[in-house]
Write an enzyme that holds these catalytic residues in place. Structure first.
Site, PDB file in Angstrom:
ATOM      1  N   GLY A  40       0.838  -1.195   0.000  1.00 36.58           N
ATOM      2  CA  GLY A  40       0.000   0.000   0.000  1.00 36.58           C
ATOM      3  C   GLY A  40       0.869   1.239   0.000  1.00 36.58           C
ATOM      4  O   GLY A  40       1.854   1.322   0.727  1.00 36.58           O
ATOM      5  N   LEU A  43      -1.170   7.299   2.329  1.00 37.64           N
ATOM      6  CA  LEU A  43      -0.456   8.108   3.324  1.00 37.64           C
ATOM      7  C   LEU A  43       0.369   7.245   4.260  1.00 37.64           C
ATOM      8  O   LEU A  43       1.549   7.510   4.493  1.00 37.64           O
ATOM      9  CB  LEU A  43      -1.457   8.921   4.146  1.00 37.64           C
ATOM     10  CG  LEU A  43      -1.969  10.202   3.525  1.00 37.64           C
ATOM     11  CD1 LEU A  43      -2.845  10.934   4.521  1.00 37.64           C
ATOM     12  CD2 LEU A  43      -0.822  11.086   3.091  1.00 37.64           C
ATOM     13  N   GLY A  45       1.380   4.078   3.964  1.00 34.74           N
ATOM     14  CA  GLY A  45       2.390   3.254   3.300  1.00 34.74           C
ATOM     15  C   GLY A  45       3.536   4.065   2.723  1.00 34.74           C
ATOM     16  O   GLY A  45       4.710   3.745   2.934  1.00 34.74           O
ATOM     17  N   ARG A 337     -22.010  13.174  13.451  1.00 34.64           N
ATOM     18  CA  ARG A 337     -22.264  12.405  12.228  1.00 34.64           C
ATOM     19  C   ARG A 337     -23.260  11.262  12.430  1.00 34.64           C
ATOM     20  O   ARG A 337     -24.190  11.095  11.651  1.00 34.64           O
ATOM     21  CB  ARG A 337     -20.948  11.806  11.716  1.00 34.64           C
ATOM     22  CG  ARG A 337     -20.026  12.825  11.113  1.00 34.64           C
ATOM     23  CD  ARG A 337     -18.717  12.177  10.695  1.00 34.64           C
ATOM     24  NE  ARG A 337     -17.864  13.198  10.063  1.00 34.64           N
ATOM     25  CZ  ARG A 337     -16.652  12.956   9.589  1.00 34.64           C
ATOM     26  NH1 ARG A 337     -16.140  11.759   9.656  1.00 34.64           N
ATOM     27  NH2 ARG A 337     -15.962  13.920   9.031  1.00 34.64           N
ATOM     28  N   HIS A 408     -18.203   5.499   5.160  1.00 39.51           N
ATOM     29  CA  HIS A 408     -17.134   6.430   4.867  1.00 39.51           C
ATOM     30  C   HIS A 408     -15.774   5.936   5.353  1.00 39.51           C
ATOM     31  O   HIS A 408     -14.768   6.088   4.688  1.00 39.51           O
ATOM     32  CB  HIS A 408     -17.497   7.753   5.555  1.00 39.51           C
ATOM     33  CG  HIS A 408     -16.457   8.797   5.463  1.00 39.51           C
ATOM     34  ND1 HIS A 408     -15.893   9.156   4.266  1.00 39.51           N
ATOM     35  CD2 HIS A 408     -15.874   9.572   6.402  1.00 39.51           C
ATOM     36  CE1 HIS A 408     -15.010  10.110   4.484  1.00 39.51           C
ATOM     37  NE2 HIS A 408     -14.959  10.367   5.764  1.00 39.51           N
ATOM     38  N   GLU A 432      -5.491   3.256   8.210  1.00 38.22           N
ATOM     39  CA  GLU A 432      -6.862   2.746   8.384  1.00 38.22           C
ATOM     40  C   GLU A 432      -6.882   1.231   8.491  1.00 38.22           C
ATOM     41  O   GLU A 432      -7.842   0.646   8.999  1.00 38.22           O
ATOM     42  CB  GLU A 432      -7.748   3.218   7.213  1.00 38.22           C
ATOM     43  CG  GLU A 432      -9.248   2.992   7.457  1.00 38.22           C
ATOM     44  CD  GLU A 432     -10.135   3.451   6.313  1.00 38.22           C
ATOM     45  OE1 GLU A 432      -9.634   4.131   5.393  1.00 38.22           O
ATOM     46  OE2 GLU A 432     -11.335   3.133   6.331  1.00 38.22           O
ATOM     47  N   ARG A 442     -14.499   7.924  14.464  1.00 35.18           N
ATOM     48  CA  ARG A 442     -13.340   8.765  14.176  1.00 35.18           C
ATOM     49  C   ARG A 442     -13.773  10.224  14.048  1.00 35.18           C
ATOM     50  O   ARG A 442     -14.782  10.522  13.423  1.00 35.18           O
ATOM     51  CB  ARG A 442     -12.667   8.323  12.879  1.00 35.18           C
ATOM     52  CG  ARG A 442     -11.461   9.156  12.508  1.00 35.18           C
ATOM     53  CD  ARG A 442     -10.800   8.690  11.229  1.00 35.18           C
ATOM     54  NE  ARG A 442     -11.661   8.782  10.057  1.00 35.18           N
ATOM     55  CZ  ARG A 442     -11.949   9.924   9.431  1.00 35.18           C
ATOM     56  NH1 ARG A 442     -11.481  11.064   9.869  1.00 35.18           N
ATOM     57  NH2 ARG A 442     -12.733   9.914   8.365  1.00 35.18           N
ATOM     58  N   LEU A 448      -6.127  11.462   8.230  1.00 33.18           N
ATOM     59  CA  LEU A 448      -4.853  11.833   7.624  1.00 33.18           C
ATOM     60  C   LEU A 448      -3.770  11.879   8.699  1.00 33.18           C
ATOM     61  O   LEU A 448      -2.646  11.435   8.495  1.00 33.18           O
ATOM     62  CB  LEU A 448      -4.979  13.202   6.943  1.00 33.18           C
ATOM     63  CG  LEU A 448      -6.020  13.301   5.825  1.00 33.18           C
ATOM     64  CD1 LEU A 448      -6.100  14.724   5.292  1.00 33.18           C
ATOM     65  CD2 LEU A 448      -5.691  12.345   4.693  1.00 33.18           C
TER      66      LEU A 448
END
Lengths: 644, 255, 261
Positions: A40, A43, A45, A337, A408, A432, A442, A448
Site C-alpha cells: 500500500g 499516506l 504506506g 455524524r 465512509h 486505516e 473517528r 490523515l
C-alpha cells in the site's frame, strides 16, 4: 491467547518518550541488511516506505495502482488535525488526545491516542518542509479552521484537497528514495497472501495485474498499509479498488481482526440515483453549518413529491419538518455524524424521504441565501455546489440539495499492539488498516493525521525494535512456505476462473452490500444480524458455485481482480456481523437498536464492553474465536454523550 | 562544451532556439516591410532603391544579414527537427476521432505546415530578389541614379515592379502572406512564452501585440504587390522589365 | 429506480470502443450497443453496464483505468469523441455524466495515445513515465524528522495559493493525450513551478529542473510548441503560466548552475 498491547509503563505523557528510549536500535551499518515489504502506498504506506528507506532499510513497496500517487488518501477533503495551538485558543496535546478518546466513545487505547496527539505537531512540520502548500494567512503563517465540532481551531488544510496534497508530499519523499535505489517500487501488483515462516511474517505473494504472473517476495518484516474495508457495503465513499484482501489474507494467516463492526457513516453524501450506482460521493460536512435539513412533514406529501406531482417549492413552510432542529434544539443541524445519519434514515424509513428513490433528505440553503446572498454562499461552498451540480444535474442555489448517509471509514482493522505489530511477529499494520486510534468513531480530520503519524513517526522506531532482534541474514523465497502460499493463491485464482456460472462479481458484491447496509449499517439489531449472517453464508455458497468470469488469469483481467476481492468481503462481512452481534451495546458508529436511551441515543455498556474485540481465525467455515483486550482508562472519565 | 550541446538539444533548448530566432526574424520583417512600403511612394522607386542600396552596403547591416541567414537556417532546421521528433512522440497509432479544433487554434497546430509553405515562398522570393541583387545572378540589376547619392545604385525597384505585374507571382506573394499571418499569429506570443515571459499583468498585452503584429505586417506585405499590380503608377523601367519576366519564366530552378 | 429527475428518458447508444489485447498486439475499434442508459449515470457507470452485459454474454469486458470516481485520483483516462476526458471542460472522465449525451448518439472511446504511454490493454495505458519524471527531482530532499517548525518560514499567501494551484495536478495525462506533440510539459512544469515558488524548494531549484527536463526528454515525450490544448483539456485547470515558469527556471539553471554535465 492473551493479548499483550505492550503499552509502556509510566505516566501517559512520558510513555512514548520512554518507549523510544527502551526499544532496541539497529546499528546504522546493519540497516542495509534488512529488507522490509510495505503493501500500500497511501499516506500510511508511502510515509513509512520513505522514512524506513531514509533510515537505510531496503524497502519494497507494493501498490495495485499504476502509480503510488493514486491511493484513496488523496480524496480526503477537510484537513488534518494537529495540536499546534497556533491560534492561541487553548489547544494542547492533551486536548487533542481527550477529544479523540471522547469522540471515539471510549473504545480506543489511551496510550496510542496520546502518542498520536503528540506526534501530530511533527507531521505538520514535516509536510511543510516537503513543500505541501497548506492554506496561509496574509501574514504568511499557516491558517487553521475548526472541524467536526471541535472547540478549537486545529485543522490544517489545503483548500478542499488536503488529502491530495499530503499524499503527494509522501509520494515525493517515496519517489526520492526510489531514485536513490532504496525503495523498489512494484506498481500494479496486488498482494494475495502473506507468507509466514516459523511463526514470523517473512514475505508476500502478489499477482502482477498486467501479466497475471504470481510472484513471491521475501523480507525481514512486512507492513500492511492497505486501508479500510468500507467497500464491503458495495456502495461507500471509498474508491472502487479499495478492498480488504491483504488484511483479510493476513487475518487468515493468524493476525487478529479487531472491532470489525465499527464503521463510520457520513451524513452528507450525494444520494444513490439508481441501481447502476458504482460509488457514493461525500460532500464536506461543513455544509451543515449553513444548510437546514428537512423532509416533508407528511408521508403523503413526500410521496407526491417523489412522483413529481408537486415541486419542492409547492411545499409550504409549515408542511416541512426540520427534524434535527426539532429534536435537538441545542445542536440543531450540527449534531454529530452518527446522530445526523440515523435520523435521516429514520425519516426515510417512515416514508418521508425525497428524491426518486425516497432515500434522501433535503439540505436547504434557501434561508442563508436569503440572509447573506448567493455570492456569500458561493464564496464559502462554491466548489461543493459545483460538484453537486455536476453529479446530480441540479442547481443547489435554486433547489435544496438531497443528501443521504453513506459508509465512509472503518475504525476496525487488524489488531496491533503499541508498536503497531499484529499478532503475527514481523507483521505490522498502519493507517486505516489497523484498529488502534479511533475507537468506535473517528473525528473529522483525524484519518490523515493517523496515517502519517504511523508512517513517519511511529513505525520507523517500532519496527527497528523487531528487526534488531532478527538476525541480519539475507531472506530468500526458498523456504517451502513460499511455495505453499503461492500454490494456494494459484489454486484460488484457478478456482475463481473455473466456476463458469452465471453471475458477475459486481452482482454478488451488490447483493452483499445490500445485506450489510440493511442489517449491519446505521442501525443494527440481534434479529437482523442473525438473519444477515444466514444470508451471507448462502450468498457465499452461491458465489463459489455460480460466479462467471471470462478471459484468462494470464493477462490483465479486472473482473478476476474484483472477484478475488468480493470473495474476501463475503467472509469479512460475516465477521462484521458476528462482532456487531457480540457487542451488546451502542457506541460510536455501532448502534444497536436494543441499546438506546429513552431519547433514542446510543447507550454504552462500559461495565461489559470496555474492551477491544479481537477475532481470531479458526479454520474455514468455523466460528472465529473472540479475544478481548480490556481497555483501561486511567486519565479520562467515561461519560455519556448528549446533544439535546 | 557538453552542457551547451545538451542544453540546446533538450526539448526546451530547441524551443529556445525557435523562439529567439523567430522573434529575431520578426524584427527583420519590420525593417523589410518599412523598406517595401517605400515602393508605394510616387518617386519612380528612388526611395526604395536608396534604402536597398543602404541595406546592401552598410557594414552593420551586411553583418546582420549573415546573422539573419544563420537564424533563418536554425529556425528552419530546428522547426523541421522538432516536427519529426514530435511526430515520433505521438506514437504509431493516431486517434480514430480527434477534435483538436475544440481545444486549440488551427494556426498553433499547423506551424510546421505554415513554415513549410513560407519556406517554399522564401526560395522563390530569394531567388527573385536577394540572389539577383547580392550576387549579380540572373542578369543582375540595371543601374540608376537616385537623389542624395553620388554614385549609381542597382534598380531593384524595377525588378519588383516587373514581378508585381505577373499575375501568378502576385497571387503567390499575397497568399503566402496569409501563411505568414497565421505563422506569426501563433509564433509571436509563443516566442515570449518559450522565453518564460509570461506574467498575468503583461501576457494579455503580448497576445494583443502579437495578433496585431501578425495581421498588420502580413496585410501590408500583401497589399504592396496588389496595389502595384492594379495601379498604373508603378512601372518598371522598360529595359529591366523584360529581363525579369524572362528570367522568371526561363530559369530552371523556378519550374 | 428513478434518479434525481423522474422525467429523464433512458438512452440507447452506439459505442465504438478501442480493443487491444496487450501492448504487443494491434488494436481496433469494436462497436457495441448499450440500452436504457440513464442520463444520471456517470460515463464510467455506463461502461460498467456495458461490461456487465459483456461478461454475462461470455465476452471479455473492456479494461479501463479508474478508482476514486470523484475526480481526484487521476486514474481515469478516456479519449471520448476526440477529446481527452470527453466534451465537458474541467471534468475528469469519472465526473462526466451521461446527460451530456443524447439518445442515439455514437460515442468513440479510445485510450490515451502517446509513444510514452503504451497500452496495457484496451483503454488502460502505462503512465509510469510520469513517476520516473517525479523520481528525477520532483521533491524536496529532506528526511523525516528534524524539520523546523512549520511556521518558521512565512510564505506570502498569494505565493502559497499559486503553489497550491500548480500542485493540484492529478497526473491523469490528459495534457499528453491531447497535445499534438505528446508533450508532458504541463505536467512537469506544474511540479517544477510549485516547488520553485515555495521557499522550501529554492535550495534545489536548479538541479530539479535540469534533471526533470532531462528525464522528460528521455521518456520520449515531445517538445512543447505552446499550442495550449493541454491547459484547455486539463481537468483541474493547470495554467500555461507554469510552462513559462519552467522555461525560465530551465534557462536560469542552465546558464548559472555549476553543473557542467
Amino acid at each position: 491467547m492473551i493479548l499483550d498491547s505492550k503499552i509502556p509503563e509510566g505516566p501517559l505523557a512520558e510513555k512514548w518518550d520512554k518507549h523510544k528510549f527502551n526499544v532496541k536500535l539497529v546499528n546504522p551499518a546493519n540497516k542495509r541488511k534488512y529488507d522490509v515489504i510495505i503493501v500500500g502506498t497511501g499516506l500510511a504506506g508511502a510515509s513509512a516506505a520513505a522514512s524506513l528507506a531514509e533510515l537505510g532499510y531496503n524497502v519494497k513497496a507494493f501498490t495495485y495502482h499504476d502509480s503510488p500517487r493514486r491511493a484513496h488518501s488523496i480524496a480526503a477533503q477537510g484537513g488534518i488535525n494537529a495540536a499546534k495551538n497556533y491560534q492561541n485558543d487553548g489547544d494542547s496535546v492533551y486536548r487533542l488526545f481527550y477529544d479523540t478518546i471522547k469522540g471515539g466513545d471510549y473504545r480506543a487505547r489511551e496510550a496510542n491516542v496520546y502518542r498520536l496527539a503528540q506526534v501530530s505537531v511533527n507531521i505538520i512540520d514535516q509536510c511543510v518542509a516537503q513543500g505541501v502548500p497548506f492554506a496561509r494567512e496574509y501574514g504568511g503563517l499557516l491558517a487553521n479552521r475548526s472541524f467536526g465540532g471541535a472547540q478549537v481551531s486545529r485543522t490544517f488544510y489545503a483548500r478542499g484537497q488536503t488529502g491530495q496534497q499530503l499524499l503527494l508530499g509522501a509520494y515525493s519523499a517515496l519517489s526520492r528514495q526510489v531514485a536513490y535505489g532504496k525503495v523498489k517500487l512494484y506498481t500494479r501488483s496486488e498482494m494475495l497472501d502473506l507468507v509466514v515462516v516459523d511463526g514470523q511474517a517473512r514475505g508476500i505473494i502478489t499477482r502482477n495485474l498486467i501479466t497475471g504472473e504470481i510472484e513471491q517476495h521475501a523480507a525481514h518484516a512486512v507492513v500492511l498499509a492497505t486501508g479500510g474495508y468500507g467497500n464491503v457495503f458495495y456502495l461507500s465513499t471509498n474508491a472502487k479498488y479499495c478492498n480488504a484482501t491483504a488484511a483479510w489474507r493476513a487475518h487468515k494467516k493468524g493476525a487478529f481482526f479487531a472491532n470489525p463492526c465499527f464503521t463510520q457513516i457520513h451524513p452528507t453524501c450525494i444520494p444513490v440515483s439508481g441501481d447502476y450506482q458504482s460509488k457514493l460521493t461525500l460532500m464536506s460536512e461543513s455544509l451543515r453549518n449553513d444548510g437546514r435539513v428537512w423532509v416533508p412533514a407528511s408521508k403523503e406529501t413526500a410521496e407526491r413529491l417523489r412522483k413529481g406531482e408537486i415541486r419542492v417549492s409547492d411545499i409550504k413552510e409549515e408542511d416541512r419538518d426540520y427534524f434535527l432542529e426539532r429534536k435537538y434544539p441545542a445542536f440543531g443541524n450540527l449534531v454529530p455524524r452518527d446522530v445526523a445519519s440515523r435520523n435521516a434514515k429514520q425519516m426515510c424509513d417512515e416514508g418521508r424521504g425525497v428524491g426518486g428513490s425516497g432515500l434522501a433528505v433535503f439540505l436547504d440553503f434557501a434561508d442563508v441565501i436569503k440572509r447573506n446572498g448567493a455570492e456569500w454562499v458561493s464564496q464559502k461552498y462554491g466548489n461543493l455546489f459545483d460538484m453537486y451540480a455536476k453529479i446530480t444535474g441540479e442547481n443547489p442555489y435554486e433547489q435544496p440539495m438531497r443528501i443521504y448517509p453513506a459508509v465512509h471509514y472503518t475504525m476496525g482493522g487488524l489488531w496491533v499492539d503499541y508498536n503497531l505489530q499484529t499478532t503475527i511477529p514481523g507483521l505490522y499494520a498502519t493507517g486505516e488498516c489497523n484498529f488502534s486510534d479511533h475507537g468506535a468513531n473517528r473525528l473529522g480530520a483525524s484519518a490523515l493525521m493517523q496515517g502519517l503519524a504511523d508512517g513517519y513517526f511511529v513505525i520507523p522506531y517500532t519496527i527497528g525494535d523487531y528487526l534488531a532482534q532478527t538476525a541480519p541474514k539475507p531472506v530468500t523465497t526458498e523456504h517451502p512456505a513460499f511455495k505453499e502460499a503461492e500454490a494456494e493463491v494459484h489454486a484460488r485464482v484457478q478456482k475463481l476462473m473455473s466456476i463458469n456460472g452465471t453471475r458477475t462479481p459486481a452482482d454478488f458484491h451488490k447483493a452483499l452490500g445490500h445485506i450489510m447496509w440493511e442489517y449491519c449499517g446505521m442501525a443494527r439489531n440481534a434479529e437482523g444480524l442473525q438473519h444477515a449472517k444466514a444470508e451471507i453464508q448462502k450468498l457465499r455458497r452461491e458465489f463459489w458455485s455460480d460466479l462467471k468470469l471470462t478471459g484468462t488469469d494470464q493477462e490483465m483481467n479486472q473482473m478476476l481482480e474484483s472477484a478475488g476481492r468480493v470473495a474476501d468481503f463475503l467472509e469479512l462481512g460475516e465477521l462484521m456481523i458476528d462482532d456487531a452481534y457480540n457487542r451488546n451495546e451502542s457506541c460510536g458508529g455501532h448502534f444497536r437498536e436494543e441499546y438506546q436511551t429513552p431519547e433514542g441515543e446510543a447507550l454504552r455498556d462500559d461495565e461489559n464492553f470496555t474492551y477491544v474485540a479481537a477475532w481470531q481465525f479458526n479454520g474455514e467455515n468455523q466460528p472465529e474465536i473472540l479475544n478481548k483486550e480490556e481497555l483501561r482508562f486511567e486519565n479520562v472519565k467515561l461519560t455519556q454523550r448528549s446533544y439535546k | 562544451m557538453s552542457w551547451i550541446t545538451k542544453t540546446f538539444s533538450s526539448s526546451i533548448g530547441r524551443k529556445l532556439i525557435m523562439a529567439v530566432t523567430g522573434l529575431f526574424l520578426c524584427s527583420f520583417l519590420v525593417v523589410h516591410l518599412l523598406i517595401n512600403l517605400q515602393m508605394l511612394r510616387h518617386d519612380g522607386g528612388a526611395s526604395f532603391n536608396f534604402w536597398a542600396e543602404f541595406m546592401g552596403t552598410n557594414p552593420v547591416i551586411r553583418f546582420m544579414e549573415i546573422v539573419l541567414m544563420l537564424g533563418l537556417l536554425a529556425h528552419i532546421y530546428q522547426g523541421l527537427a522538432l516536427a519529426v521528433k514530435n511526430k515520433k512522440a505521438r506514437g504509431g497509432q493516431a486517434y480514430v476521432v480527434n477534435h483538436s479544433e475544440q481545444n486549440s487554434q488551427w494556426a498553433s497546430r499547423n506551424m510546421a505546415l505554415l513554415g513549410t509553405l513560407l519556406l517554399i515562398f522564401l526560395i522563390v522570393h530569394l531567388m527573385n530578389f536577394w540572389i539577383r541583387s547580392r550576387f549579380d545572378a540572373m542578369g543582375g540589376l540595371a543601374e540608376v541614379r537616385v537623389p542624395n547619392l553620388d554614385h549609381p545604385v542597382g534598380d531593384l525597384y524595377s525588378v519588383a515592379a516587373a514581378s508585381f505585374k505577373i499575375p501568378w507571382y502576385v497571387a503567390l506573394y499575397a497568399l503566402s502572406q496569409i501563411a505568414l499571418g497565421y505563422h506569426l499569429w501563433h509564433g509571436f506570443r509563443s516566442g515570449f512564452q518559450t522565453l518564460g515571459l509570461n506574467h498575468r499583468k503583461y501576457t494579455p498585452a503580448i497576445y494583443l501585440t502579437g495578433y496585431g503584429f501578425s495581421v498588420i505586417v502580413s496585410a501590408l506585405f500583401a497589399v504592396i504587390p496588389l496595389v502595384m499590380f492594379f495601379s498604373e503608377a508603378y512601372q518598371p523601367r522598360p529595359a529591366t522589365g523584360n529581363t525579369v519576366e524572362q528570367s522568371l519564366t526561363t530559369e530552371p530552378a523556378l519550374r | 429506480m428513478a434518479g434525481s429527475n423522474p422525467n429523464a428518458k433512458p438512452m440507447n447508444l452506439t459505442l465504438k470502443v478501442w480493443r487491444q489485447r496487450n501492448r504487443n498486439t494491434a488494436g481496433s475499434i469494436v462497436d457495441y450497443q448499450v440500452k436504457d442508459i440513464s442520463p444520471d449515470m456517470s460515463f464510467l457507470e455506463m461502461l460498467d453496464v456495458l461490461n456487465e452485459d459483456l461478461l454475462r454474454q461470455g465476452e471479455e469486458p473492456v479494461a479501463f483505468d479508474h478508482d476514486c470516481r470523484e475526480g481526484i485520483c487521476g486514474s481515469c483516462n478516456l479519449f471520448i469523441n476526440g477529446r481527452a476526458h470527453g466534451p465537458e471542460a474541467g471534468t475528469t472522465t469519472c465526473q462526466l455524466h451521461m446527460r451530456k449525451f443524447s439518445d442515439g448518439d455514437t460515442i468513440t472511446i479510445e485510450p490515451w495515445r502517446s509513444a510514452a504511454f503504451p497500452v496495457n490493454k484496451d483503454l488502460s495505458v502505462d503512465r509510469s513515465a510520469f513517476d520516473r519524471i517525479i523520481q528525477a527531482g520532483g521533491y524536496i530532499s529532506i528526511n523525516t524528522g528534524g524539520t523546523p517548525d512549520a511556521n518558521e518560514i512565512p510564505i506570502p499567501k498569494d505565493i502559497a495559493d499559486r503553489a497550491f494551484e500548480a500542485a493540484t495536478c492529478i497526473a491523469c495525462g490528459a495534457c499528453v493525450a491531447s497535445c499534438k506533440n505528446s508533450s508532458a510539459m504541463l505536467f512537469v512544469s506544474a511540479k517544477v513551478s510549485q516547488l520553485a515558488l515555495l521557499p522550501q524548494g529554492h535550495v534545489e531549484r536548479k538541479t530539479r529542473v535540469e534533471n526533470m527536463v532531462a528525464q522528460m526528454d528521455k521518456e520520449g515525450f515531445g517538445a512543447c510548441s505552446n499550442i495550449g490544448s493541454c491547459a484547455a483539456e486539463c481537468p483541474v485547470g493547470i495554467s500555461l503560466e507554469n510552462i513559462a515558469i519552467m522555461n525560465r527556471e530551465y534557462i536560469n539553471a542552465k546558464a548559472t548552475s555549476n553543473n557542467l554535465a
